[in-house]
Design an enzyme around this catalytic site. Structure first.
Site, PDB file in Angstrom:
ATOM      1  N   ASP A 153      57.858  82.208  55.526  1.00 20.23           N
ATOM      2  CA  ASP A 153      58.702  82.309  56.472  1.00 20.23           C
ATOM      3  C   ASP A 153      58.105  82.800  57.839  1.00 20.23           C
ATOM      4  OD1 ASP A 153      61.088  80.608  56.302  1.00 20.23           O
ATOM      5  OD2 ASP A 153      62.064  82.286  55.258  1.00 20.23           O
TER       6      ASP A 153
ATOM      7  N   GLN B  90      65.662  84.122  50.933  1.00 22.99           N
ATOM      8  CA  GLN B  90      66.562  83.194  51.625  1.00 22.99           C
ATOM      9  C   GLN B  90      67.550  84.546  52.170  1.00 22.99           C
ATOM     10  OE1 GLN B  90      67.151  79.991  52.201  1.00 22.99           O
ATOM     11  NE2 GLN B  90      68.555  80.732  53.621  1.00 22.99           N
TER      12      GLN B  90
ATOM     13  N   LYS C 227      65.816  72.761  50.220  1.00 24.06           N
ATOM     14  CA  LYS C 227      64.154  73.006  50.265  1.00 24.06           C
ATOM     15  C   LYS C 227      63.527  72.459  48.945  1.00 24.06           C
ATOM     16  CE  LYS C 227      64.999  76.901  53.359  1.00 24.06           C
ATOM     17  NZ  LYS C 227      65.354  78.159  53.514  1.00 24.06           N
TER      18      LYS C 227
END
Length: 280
Positions: free
Chosen positions: A120, A97, A53
């Site tokens: 997200d 994450q 990422k």
């Protein structure tokens, strides 16, 4: 003749679009989109995802902030990092994450992220907007799949869609996006009794169950679109939830593993970070 949905090529084109938008922001408004990633612990898969990422973000001109905490971190320490990023006016998107170590309440951490920075799309407010038919920030894999279908001019409206898997990361948000696009959606899961019958009636089948080669040619009606979200390792090789060798002989369109959905996920994340920077 089966068409392979090339996620690498689509993601490359999408990242090029994002790079142009990022450059415009820098020139016209002196804004650099900034993505903050919170990584807790030393899970090898998570470390690879985060590295990828950050690498891709750099390529399109997005600034990355990487907050890494040890496996022993407390919930209070993680929440303090999230609060700090929430209040930083330079941070556009925050990504925690997953998975988090067992001593940390995942739900509480995701709830603590400012919904306006929730790149997200996991905050209940953003999931609520999605299911209300007004998607804004949505989980990146689901957004990537919809973009891939659009890139290949695959019509969704009025189609029968079967999603195998009901996770908050893929299955449920993807169902919301398909509904918003006027498809007829069925979700199958581990307790579904007639998955095979449902699959045989579907125009689009999405396999996101985390079980290698679960979907065989028996599941697919000729010419159907097959999207494979699975990433499973067998004898050191990456394989999907779809038995590619047989299904690819029968499907009209199919995503490979690797090189299908995976690249689209990161491209979606970068695009949504840029969306947030444009709203800054």
């Amino acid at each position: 003749m089966t068409t392979i949905l090339d996620g690498k090529a689509s993601a490359k084109a999408w990242r090029a679009e994002t790079k142009t938008r990022v450059a415009q922001l820098a020139t016209e408004r002196q804004i650099v989109p900034t993505l903050a990633v919170v990584l807790v612990g030393e899970d090898p898969a998570s470390q690879i995802y985060v590295r990828n990422k950050i690498k891709m973000a750099k390529q399109v001109g997005i600034k990355s902030i990487n907050k890494t905490l040890p496996t022993t971190a407390t919930q209070e320490e993680v929440l303090a990092i999230v609060a700090e990023l929430n209040h930083d006016p330079e941070v556009d998107g925050i990504l925690v994450q997953l998975p988090l170590p067992e001593q940390i309440n995942e739900e509480a951490v995701l709830l603590a992220v400012d919904p306006k920075k929730d790149v997200d799309g996991f905050h209940p407010m953003n999931l609520g907007k999605l299911w209300g038919g007004q998607p804004e920030l949505v989980p990146a894999t689901a957004a990537g799949i919809m973009r891939l279908l659009a890139d290949y001019h695959i019509q969704v409206e009025g189609k029968n869609v079967l999603i195998i898997g009901r996770s908050l990361i893929v299955g449920r948000p993807l169902a919301g996006l398909f509904l918003a696009a006027d498809a007829t959606v069925t979700i199958a899961h581990s307790h579904t009794k007639n998955t095979l019958e449902l699959a045989r009636q579907a125009d689009i089948v999405v396999a996101a169950i985390g079980q290698a080669n679960f979907v065989t040619a028996d599941f697919i009606k000729p010419g159907a679109v097959v999207i494979d979200v699975g990433t499973n390792r067998i004898d050191g090789h990456l394989v999907g939830d779809v038995e590619y060798a047989t299904v690819s002989q029968k499907a009209g369109f199919i995503t490979p593993v690797p090189g299908g959905v995976g690249p689209m996920t990161i491209a979606a994340l970068l695009s949504q970070t840029t969306d947030l920077a444009e709203k800054r």
